[in-house]
Design a protein around this motif. Structure first.
Motif, PDB file in Angstrom:
ATOM      1  N   GLY A  46     -43.428  66.519  20.785  1.00 39.96           N
ATOM      2  CA  GLY A  46     -44.650  66.207  20.074  1.00 39.96           C
ATOM      3  C   GLY A  46     -45.303  64.895  20.456  1.00 39.96           C
ATOM      4  N   ARG A  47     -44.837  64.258  21.514  1.00 40.18           N
ATOM      5  CA  ARG A  47     -45.380  62.965  21.936  1.00 40.18           C
ATOM      6  C   ARG A  47     -45.983  63.064  23.331  1.00 40.18           C
ATOM      7  N   CYS A  48     -46.980  62.240  23.595  1.00 42.67           N
ATOM      8  CA  CYS A  48     -47.595  62.163  24.914  1.00 42.67           C
ATOM      9  C   CYS A  48     -47.665  60.708  25.359  1.00 42.67           C
ATOM     10  N   THR A  49     -47.745  60.502  26.645  1.00 48.95           N
ATOM     11  CA  THR A  49     -47.900  59.163  27.194  1.00 48.95           C
ATOM     12  C   THR A  49     -48.877  59.218  28.357  1.00 48.95           C
ATOM     13  N   GLN A  50     -49.540  58.093  28.620  1.00 51.31           N
ATOM     14  CA  GLN A  50     -50.486  58.016  29.723  1.00 51.31           C
ATOM     15  C   GLN A  50     -50.046  56.950  30.717  1.00 51.31           C
ATOM     16  N   ILE A  51     -50.219  57.260  31.999  1.00 51.27           N
ATOM     17  CA  ILE A  51     -49.916  56.322  33.068  1.00 51.27           C
ATOM     18  C   ILE A  51     -51.188  56.130  33.875  1.00 51.27           C
ATOM     19  N   VAL A  99     -53.114  59.770  34.164  1.00 51.56           N
ATOM     20  CA  VAL A  99     -52.523  61.090  33.980  1.00 51.56           C
ATOM     21  C   VAL A  99     -51.831  61.096  32.622  1.00 51.56           C
ATOM     22  N   ARG A 100     -51.918  62.211  31.921  1.00 49.90           N
ATOM     23  CA  ARG A 100     -51.340  62.351  30.582  1.00 49.90           C
ATOM     24  C   ARG A 100     -50.166  63.320  30.645  1.00 49.90           C
ATOM     25  N   LEU A 101     -49.016  62.866  30.152  1.00 51.20           N
ATOM     26  CA  LEU A 101     -47.803  63.673  30.185  1.00 51.20           C
ATOM     27  C   LEU A 101     -47.269  63.817  28.767  1.00 51.20           C
ATOM     28  N   CYS A 102     -46.837  65.014  28.422  1.00 51.34           N
ATOM     29  CA  CYS A 102     -46.441  65.303  27.040  1.00 51.34           C
ATOM     30  C   CYS A 102     -45.062  65.950  26.979  1.00 51.34           C
ATOM     31  N   GLY A 103     -44.389  65.722  25.846  1.00 47.44           N
ATOM     32  CA  GLY A 103     -43.125  66.374  25.583  1.00 47.44           C
ATOM     33  C   GLY A 103     -43.345  67.718  24.908  1.00 47.44           C
ATOM     34  N   LEU A 104     -42.261  68.309  24.467  1.00 53.57           N
ATOM     35  CA  LEU A 104     -42.317  69.627  23.835  1.00 53.57           C
ATOM     36  C   LEU A 104     -43.243  69.596  22.625  1.00 53.57           C
ATOM     37  N   ARG A 136     -40.923  58.368  37.516  1.00 51.56           N
ATOM     38  CA  ARG A 136     -40.011  59.379  36.976  1.00 51.56           C
ATOM     39  C   ARG A 136     -40.225  59.505  35.473  1.00 51.56           C
ATOM     40  N   LEU A 137     -40.550  60.704  35.029  1.00 48.62           N
ATOM     41  CA  LEU A 137     -40.735  60.990  33.613  1.00 48.62           C
ATOM     42  C   LEU A 137     -39.396  61.371  32.998  1.00 48.62           C
ATOM     43  N   ARG A 138     -39.084  60.759  31.848  1.00 45.71           N
ATOM     44  CA  ARG A 138     -37.860  61.079  31.114  1.00 45.71           C
ATOM     45  C   ARG A 138     -38.202  61.422  29.674  1.00 45.71           C
ATOM     46  N   TYR A 139     -37.366  62.250  29.068  1.00 46.22           N
ATOM     47  CA  TYR A 139     -37.451  62.482  27.631  1.00 46.22           C
ATOM     48  C   TYR A 139     -36.631  61.401  26.922  1.00 46.22           C
ATOM     49  N   GLN A 140     -37.057  61.076  25.718  1.00 47.36           N
ATOM     50  CA  GLN A 140     -36.338  60.071  24.944  1.00 47.36           C
ATOM     51  C   GLN A 140     -35.007  60.625  24.457  1.00 47.36           C
TER      52      GLN A 140
END
Length: 247
Positions: A46-51, A99-104, A136-140
């Motif tokens: 439910g979270r997203c992050t931008q780089i 770029v916007r990357l999101c979790g589940l 590298r994208l990681r999940y928390q």
């Protein structure tokens, strides 16, 4: 004699033509200070992050025809960016993209964790120059942690139990570091580590349940803290639990 003069004139004309071509050669643009705002982004359910990728293009006599960026995952698949921005100031052009990357999310859509490659490409009259930057994208990682009994008798053993999950998948074998900070102290002291072991559905892939457990003596009231190991796909997580000492 006339033939010799003609030959000399011919050689001189060819030499002049070569010099003219060399003079007209276009210098390639120079890509400067190209970098990412975060090379190790973290996301979660439910979270997203931008780089952001930022940089500068320095030109002299080069005529830039196009500037593009592309982001690809480990499989070569394209990840759309939010749009390239350019700001010119003389011979320097500042560029940026995000770029916007999101979790589940609720619809079970997610960006795959792993390595991404971001390419900045500049086309000009003489060819193409480009530069790549990776992240590298990681999940928390989520740490569940409990210290018991509470309270504990002075000098007795306290049992610490923990496990790590990224929200839906348990993580095995990676140790959990254990720290302790006594009340009224500002210093965390490492007391050891716990290594998860399988306790149910072992050998059944994602269905297996892992748990880390260990005993430590406690003489002063304070806080125990568990910190998980950062892995290829999970960022480090932390959780704390306070235990009072009696007697």
């Amino acid at each position: 004699m006339l033939l010799a003069v003609c030959l000399v004139a011919s050689f001189s004309a060819e030499g002049a033509g070569t010099a003219a071509v060399a003079t007209a050669r276009v210098s390639a643009p120079e890509l400067r200070s190209v970098g990412l705002t975060d090379a190790n982004p973290v996301t979660g359910p439910g979270r997203c992050t931008q780089i952001a990728l930022t940089g500068r293009i320095a030109t002299t006599d080069a005529e830039v025809t196009s500037v593009t960026t592309t982001v690809r995952d480990e499989t070569g698949g394209l990840k759309p960016t939010l749009g390239l921005r350019r700001k010119e100031s003389g011979s320097i052009t500042a560029v940026s993209d995000r770029v916007r990357l999101c979790g589940l999310d609720a619809k079970y859509a997610a960006d795959y964790v792993g390595r991404f490659t971001w390419t900045l490409m500049v086309r000009y009259a003489g060819g193409v120059v480009s530069v790549e930057r990776s992240f590298r994208l990681r999940y928390q990682g989520l740490v569940s942690f409990n210290a018991a009994p509470e309270p504990v008798h002075r000098g007795s053993w306290v049992t610490l139990t923990g496990w790590v999950s990224d929200g839906w998948e348990y993580v095995d074998t990676h140790p959990i570091a254990i720290y302790f900070k006594a009340d009224n102290s500002t210093t965390w002291t490492r007391r050891g580590s716990l290594r998860p072991r399988c306790i149910s559905y072992c050998g059944d892939g994602d269905a297996a349940t892992w748990e880390a457990k260990g005993k430590f003596r406690q003489s002063r009231s304070g806080v125990w803290k568990a910190i998980s190991t950062r892995t290829t796909y999970l960022a480090s997580g932390t959780r704390s639990d306070r235990v009072a000492v009696s007697g």
